[in-house]
Design a protein around this motif. Sequence first.
Motif, PDB file in Angstrom:
ATOM      1  N   ARG A 147      49.504  39.302  36.045  1.00 19.34           N
ATOM      2  CA  ARG A 147      49.263  40.278  34.966  1.00 19.34           C
ATOM      3  C   ARG A 147      49.714  41.663  35.397  1.00 19.34           C
ATOM      4  O   ARG A 147      50.335  42.404  34.632  1.00 19.34           O
ATOM      5  N   ASP A 313      44.332  25.460  33.058  1.00 24.02           N
ATOM      6  CA  ASP A 313      43.321  26.116  32.225  1.00 24.02           C
ATOM      7  C   ASP A 313      43.893  26.537  30.885  1.00 24.02           C
ATOM      8  O   ASP A 313      45.099  26.709  30.732  1.00 24.02           O
ATOM      9  N   GLU A 314      43.001  26.704  29.930  1.00 26.30           N
ATOM     10  CA  GLU A 314      43.286  27.389  28.671  1.00 26.30           C
ATOM     11  C   GLU A 314      44.668  27.040  28.100  1.00 26.30           C
ATOM     12  O   GLU A 314      45.497  27.909  27.909  1.00 26.30           O
ATOM     13  N   TYR A 407      33.535  37.210  38.888  1.00 24.68           N
ATOM     14  CA  TYR A 407      34.798  37.729  38.359  1.00 24.68           C
ATOM     15  C   TYR A 407      34.802  39.231  38.589  1.00 24.68           C
ATOM     16  O   TYR A 407      34.118  39.986  37.901  1.00 24.68           O
ATOM     17  N   ASP A 409      36.965  41.438  38.089  1.00 31.57           N
ATOM     18  CA  ASP A 409      37.571  42.337  37.097  1.00 31.57           C
ATOM     19  C   ASP A 409      36.490  42.846  36.141  1.00 31.57           C
ATOM     20  O   ASP A 409      36.679  43.853  35.461  1.00 31.57           O
ATOM     21  N   TRP A 456      41.063  39.103  38.430  1.00 36.88           N
ATOM     22  CA  TRP A 456      42.101  39.056  37.397  1.00 36.88           C
ATOM     23  C   TRP A 456      42.526  40.488  37.120  1.00 36.88           C
ATOM     24  O   TRP A 456      41.738  41.432  37.306  1.00 36.88           O
ATOM     25  N   GLU A 458      44.344  41.976  34.258  1.00 39.57           N
ATOM     26  CA  GLU A 458      44.781  42.575  32.997  1.00 39.57           C
ATOM     27  C   GLU A 458      44.485  44.078  32.992  1.00 39.57           C
ATOM     28  O   GLU A 458      45.284  44.877  32.503  1.00 39.57           O
TER      29      GLU A 458
HETATM   30  C1  TNX Z   1      39.802  33.823  32.235  1.00 40.12           C
HETATM   31  S1  TNX Z   1      39.700  31.977  34.888  1.00 40.12           S
HETATM   32  C2  TNX Z   1      41.014  33.364  32.736  1.00 40.12           C
HETATM   33  C3  TNX Z   1      42.043  34.327  33.143  1.00 40.12           C
HETATM   34  C4  TNX Z   1      41.702  35.725  32.694  1.00 40.12           C
HETATM   35  C5  TNX Z   1      40.244  36.019  32.993  1.00 40.12           C
HETATM   36  C6  TNX Z   1      39.818  37.435  32.664  1.00 40.12           C
HETATM   37  C7  TNX Z   1      40.771  31.382  34.043  1.00 40.12           C
HETATM   38  C8  TNX Z   1      41.115  30.050  34.468  1.00 40.12           C
HETATM   39  N1  TNX Z   1      41.278  32.037  32.990  1.00 40.12           N
HETATM   40  O1  TNX Z   1      43.297  33.922  32.657  1.00 40.12           O
HETATM   41  O2  TNX Z   1      42.527  36.605  33.383  1.00 40.12           O
HETATM   42  O3  TNX Z   1      39.431  35.124  32.282  1.00 40.12           O
HETATM   43  O4  TNX Z   1      38.543  37.716  33.177  1.00 40.12           O
END
Ligand code: TNX
Length: 516
Positions: A147, A313-314, A407, A409, A456, A458
């Motif tokens: 990021r 993830d995601e 986390y 961040d 993280w 961002e």
């Molecule tokens: C979740 S942890 C995410 C990151 C983001 C973060 C921001 C994870 C597997 N995915 O992509 O940067 O939250 O806190």
Amino acid sequence: MTTAGLVPLPVTAGLPGGHGCVLEQDTTLWAAPGTEHVAHWLRSVLGAVYALPLPPGPAGRGVRLLLDDALAPEAYRLRAGADTGVEITGGSPAGVFWGAQTLRQLLGPDAFRRAPVHPGRAAEVPAVRIEDAPRFRWRGLLLDVARHFMPKDGVLRIVDLMATHKLNVLHLHLTDDQGWRIQIHRHPRLTEAGAWRPRTKLGHRASPLWDERPHGGFYTQDDLREIVAYAAARHVSVVPEIDLPGHSQAAIAAYPELGNTDVVDTAALGVWDTWGISPNVLAPTERVLRFYEEVLEEVLEIFPSPFVHLGGDECPKEQWRASAVAQARIRELGVGDEDGLQAWFMGHFARWLAARGRRMTGWDEILDGGRPLPPGVVVSSWRGYEGGLAAARAGHDVVVCPEQHVYLDHRQAPGDDEPVPLGFVRTVEDVHAFDPAPGELAAYPERILGAQANLWTEVVEDGRRADYQLFPRLAAFAEVVWSADRPDFPARLAAHLPRLAAFGVEHRPAAGPHPW
Ligand code: TNX
């Protein structure tokens, strides 16, 4: 106080009384075979700040680095006194190195500087007897360099700070929708195009802190080899992460054929200029598998780590639902649905890595859909502890890193005056109270490799903000993963902050946020 403000706290630390040991111009350093790199580290650190040459000398006096395989590999014993000199005995070179970190802390804050501020001031080690060993073997920090890119020097500095706190795994998040940061010779556009993004839009969280600037950067393979070697000399292993099949828009921007070309015009995509999760994910085709195998071949040559993180993830499934190619794939493979397709995708790479002697690590979404994971896969439990528990029950190793707790961040105090008032409030005390294995998870100690704090980025656009978000919370985290018992943390942290400050860390001040 018997512990000289050590962070993390050793298992036992006593001040037996009597005089300490002064390191002088003629103090010698003896290193058992295999510990020469620790001697080199001590000479470079203490040489710079105390002008101490620490010439090689006999095994009987001065500073001695010894090995004793009756100790656990990362365990060490440290003895110092006027008569004994300084003796560090490790169960392996790693143990000796952690003992050397304790020695530096015992010398006081000036030992964290790079040049003398009081020339001639003695380097004095108090009389101590310390026995120490870590609680967990995976004591990690994730650095998201996708990021926001962190230039190489910044990463090396973070490795030094990890070593200071006896952390030993650097998880480098190298790729994401918003940038690809690792040079791949076979596919040069990954960095030629994928490492650069245009002005970021404010995205879903309107705040002047969201950067709105063009951004980019990447590591050459030699840069990464240098980081790996620098970290290895400090007993930190580097786990690379190549995130797939989601979080992949930067790669698709570089090579449009990686995307779902039957549902989107991937040739029109750029590196993503918005925070959050891009809908543009990899196509589930053989061609994409081959491409990523070629990427991973180069990744494996750079990173000797037994673990390789492949994200998982995601991954939004809308494009796969809409894509005739993906739907045909689901039928052909007999995997049922899009979750099954993702499981097939990750399973392919888990087996591919296993055939090369490596273990795939993935975020806990790799458990979604309930299909069994290939043996040896490690799960990073980030959506709370549930994924970790499910993985442990299924016989998989776990790295615990719940977003609610570690986390970094996220903001470290309530109130709007934190520089980045984002996410859960996690104070340094909260992090120190983090329990890596609560409830039923505690029943699977052999499955819990350890825990990891995740930074993280961002909202962490440069090294100054990284310092602020990491410290002092990373010191608290390090103590959780190193020390089973950890009383008197506030007093020891108060003694530790001057060390960080002397090192040049812009940590969050105890009195409140910086005015920026
Ligand atoms: C979740 S942890 C995410 C990151 C983001 C973060 C921001 C994870 C597997 N995915 O992509 O940067 O939250 O806190």
